[in-house]
Design an enzyme around this catalytic site. Sequence first.
Site, mmCIF file in Angstrom:
data_model
loop_
_atom_site.group_PDB
_atom_site.id
_atom_site.type_symbol
_atom_site.label_atom_id
_atom_site.label_comp_id
_atom_site.label_asym_id
_atom_site.label_seq_id
_atom_site.Cartn_x
_atom_site.Cartn_y
_atom_site.Cartn_z
ATOM 1 N N CYS A 1 16.043 2.811 -8.929
ATOM 2 C CA CYS A 1 15.400 3.974 -8.092
ATOM 3 C C CYS A 1 16.639 4.994 -7.084
ATOM 4 C CB CYS A 1 14.446 3.917 -7.403
ATOM 5 S SG CYS A 1 13.334 5.339 -6.360
ATOM 6 N N ASP B 1 15.682 6.758 -5.818
ATOM 7 C CA ASP B 1 16.114 7.334 -3.861
ATOM 8 C C ASP B 1 17.699 6.451 -3.676
ATOM 9 O OD1 ASP B 1 16.133 5.750 -1.260
ATOM 10 O OD2 ASP B 1 14.365 6.343 -1.620
ATOM 11 N N HIS C 1 12.173 -0.774 -4.617
ATOM 12 C CA HIS C 1 12.582 -1.222 -3.334
ATOM 13 C C HIS C 1 11.283 -1.288 -1.791
ATOM 14 C CE1 HIS C 1 13.259 2.988 -1.663
ATOM 15 N NE2 HIS C 1 12.775 3.346 -3.489
ATOM 16 N N CYS D 1 8.916 2.787 -1.603
ATOM 17 C CA CYS D 1 9.824 3.784 -2.426
ATOM 18 C C CYS D 1 8.265 5.009 -2.370
ATOM 19 C CB CYS D 1 9.157 3.881 -3.580
ATOM 20 S SG CYS D 1 9.537 3.967 -4.935
#
Lengths: 505, 505
Positions: A173, A175, A241, A252
């Site tokens: 991701c 992130d 995640h 997420c």
Amino acid sequence: MLNRRRKKQIEFGKRSQRKGRYQNLGSAGLQNNILSEVGSSSLSPHNTQSLVNVSQNEMLRDYESRTKLLFDDIEPVLKEILSHQTRSGFKRWANEQLFLHLGVKLEEAAWDMDESSNSYSFFQDLFSQIVFKQFLRMSEDFFNNDPLQGQNRKEAEEIFREAGIHALDITPCADGRLAHFISYVLRLPYSVARRKAHAGALFDVSESVRNWVFIEHSRFREGMPNNAAEPTRFLKMAVYHYSKVDPSHQGCAAHGSDDKKAAEAAKAKLQDFRQAIENRFGCGSTVETMLIGLNTDNDTLKVHIPNQQGQVCLDRYIETDQLYSNATNMSASEARVLIESEIDNCNLQKNSTIPRPELKKLIAWLVTNNFSQIQYVKEYEQGLYEDIGHAERFIGIGNGFEEVQLRNLCYYSFLDTIEEGVNDIDVGIKIFKGLNVKRGLPIPIIIRCDYDGRVPGSKTRAVEKARRIEKAVHSRYQELSSCGLLQTMGTLRDNTGARPAEKLI
Amino acid sequence: MLNRRRKKQIEFGKRSQRKGRYQNLGSAGLQNNILSEVGSSSLSPHNTQSLVNVSQNEMLRDYESRTKLLFDDIEPVLKEILSHQTRSGFKRWANEQLFLHLGVKLEEAAWDMDESSNSYSFFQDLFSQIVFKQFLRMSEDFFNNDPLQGQNRKEAEEIFREAGIHALDITPCADGRLAHFISYVLRLPYSVARRKAHAGALFDVSESVRNWVFIEHSRFREGMPNNAAEPTRFLKMAVYHYSKVDPSHQGCAAHGSDDKKAAEAAKAKLQDFRQAIENRFGCGSTVETMLIGLNTDNDTLKVHIPNQQGQVCLDRYIETDQLYSNATNMSASEARVLIESEIDNCNLQKNSTIPRPELKKLIAWLVTNNFSQIQYVKEYEQGLYEDIGHAERFIGIGNGFEEVQLRNLCYYSFLDTIEEGVNDIDVGIKIFKGLNVKRGLPIPIIIRCDYDGRVPGSKTRAVEKARRIEKAVHSRYQELSSCGLLQTMGTLRDNTGARPAEKLI
């Protein structure tokens, strides 16, 4: 949400003690000293977990701490400097202070407050300029000094090759809590994998197919990384995640903190990719896929175990925190036997076939690597990150960004155009509105376009691309941009070697 | 600037004579009759130019005339229908009239004037809807009936293969006056070449490299189109254009009607492409390049003759109008000898080496093909197009658009994102402001995203892409869009066979 960096305070009164603290960063001195002490395979005799690489943990911790400081001290140092704006010889003094505390200097003219601007936008401009300077310095350190030993990929490549894998493409991701996935969570040399981060791990299947064709073609034409006649495969890994501590808020963002949705979406992408290759290029072209979930609270993993045909299932996985606990006080070889048998059991208990032996070995190796990271979080973060939420320092968009290997350093989205990547960046901007804008700090966005130094014209095209993306970002987020709350820096990199990023002028 | 279509008038008083005129279009009837008469290689004994294919010219002319009528009658027919809006049973009657005159029907609800809209936007909506319907019909005819015999590529493929070419990729300018380049100007079956039009022929080198890798990979993996061991090459052709009648106004808009600039820019792109391949993939990977200039007044060509190393030079070219004149009254074989010797002479006179013999043969063949087109313009257009300027009927963006093979039918720009293709579309919008907007007609834009019917998921991705592009177009040209002056239709096509475009719903 806790955010460690907000608690940091620079003590100007004590600056004599810190003098020169950053001055050596960028030269190889510090790193080499550390590296010579640790050695990459030393295992600690003092640890209850025999597979934990304690000296590597120390090296990684040192790199993380000193690199994050480059960014986290910017705000307090700059505020302190600007409170002395009226003193005589301010510009020279300001630059001296900046160098003393942050190890960088700006052009002296940067300290001239434009008559047309106000102190607010003056601060924003300076803040961003310093973030960008620090990024370039970090990039230089990363590629010139290889502080994570990520340029040494021989051992890892051999392990992958033994598992029948000739190339590794990872989509975590976007992130920032996954930005350290390769170098820390899996303990892989950064250069062994191609990373393409996307919000929600929702990678572009067509782009992945193009990349696969490039790699396969190199095997046919140049025998690189190995000859096409060898029956090895390309491995695509997707990483979603979740948070066990605060599942409904710290999961997420792209999937509304719904773990199941996040896992399903990543799995569907992997299946689409696999099918696209098989249906377009025939059965001999099968790719391997791997689905992993990361608990961002403590870097433990859910590894979904493929069956004999390479298929994964959402509810068929092993959890590394469990395995870590179970392996406590075991010898290294006992622990390895345990992991391998748990991998098989996982599938057998769900009435599935066991994975191919070479793939089981690879997964077991990744799990043991993750043990070191579990210990890292236990030792340095009391087993739970203080910043369990977002705490990224900047946004990175484009491709490459190999120098970003630290947790929560950067929200990174792989893209060629804002038009295609807009969902990813929207998520990033939302995060940074919470992190920066609401505190009056601008959102620093670094654009990266790699080029091939062997090809004349490639750099010119990268320049045009970076400029196009930069323009599109400002146009997309006009409101933030017009008041200085969104600042960008274009960078290029010749990706044919370990060369640092170049600033686009 | 003359524009033939503006002079057309539908005579409603005479409509009984025209009854059913369009009704057969879309069935194979008409085309098959024509095709059976002409035969693809019949040469006219009555023509002074022995190499002219007169029967092919008749077939091409028939297709051009009837296809353009589909679009050119829309405005007068629709205006006439709308002048009867107050009659009872209008909706049914309107659809009947539409079918009678244009061969299409709309949903009856389309004839309901929304209370919130005005007659102006009502007209614009209907106009666009009919343009889009006609496009879909044209696409159906093109792929189902193959009116230009473009699906029969065997002969052309053999000629290219003999010249050592295994794939052909052509980038003409996006300008509609080059839209017939493949099927008419060079008389190639459309399916033998991949066309990627760009304003100013400024194609994306990276995209071309990716495409090259795909094709080369298929040779290695599948032996398609031929085995990688065969020493054949990929041919990239770039086509710039100019006007001899009105050089400073009717040249290439993307290069400010500067012929030299247009030629130089196309040549530079070809060199960049060639160099990118050679430097990235090694010397064994050389590609062939070809630079051609088109005089849009009459479809004659400047063919730049490569030297033995395949390099071209801007001032080393042959002109097909000259050759056509010189070959008048020669036998076919005499004419061929003349052309081949002129190709060699061209280079020798400029102190360069002659091209490789197989390439000379290929160029000579293309020149003889162009002779038919020169005769076409002489016979049907008095040697000079009446519409020497822009007269496109719609804009096409995306990829594919194989069914667009007619001069001035469509301004076509190959693109994946508006962000990357914005220069191309800006040029197109400027052209259509002159053609349509200033006359109160909307700009119809057709979006095309091809997909691979063999790959599950490929269609879904094409749908997403088409929607993304459609959204980006409206956002980019918001002013036009908000008042109905820019109308779009998304289309998809499974490009693995001769299937017509599907409307995106």
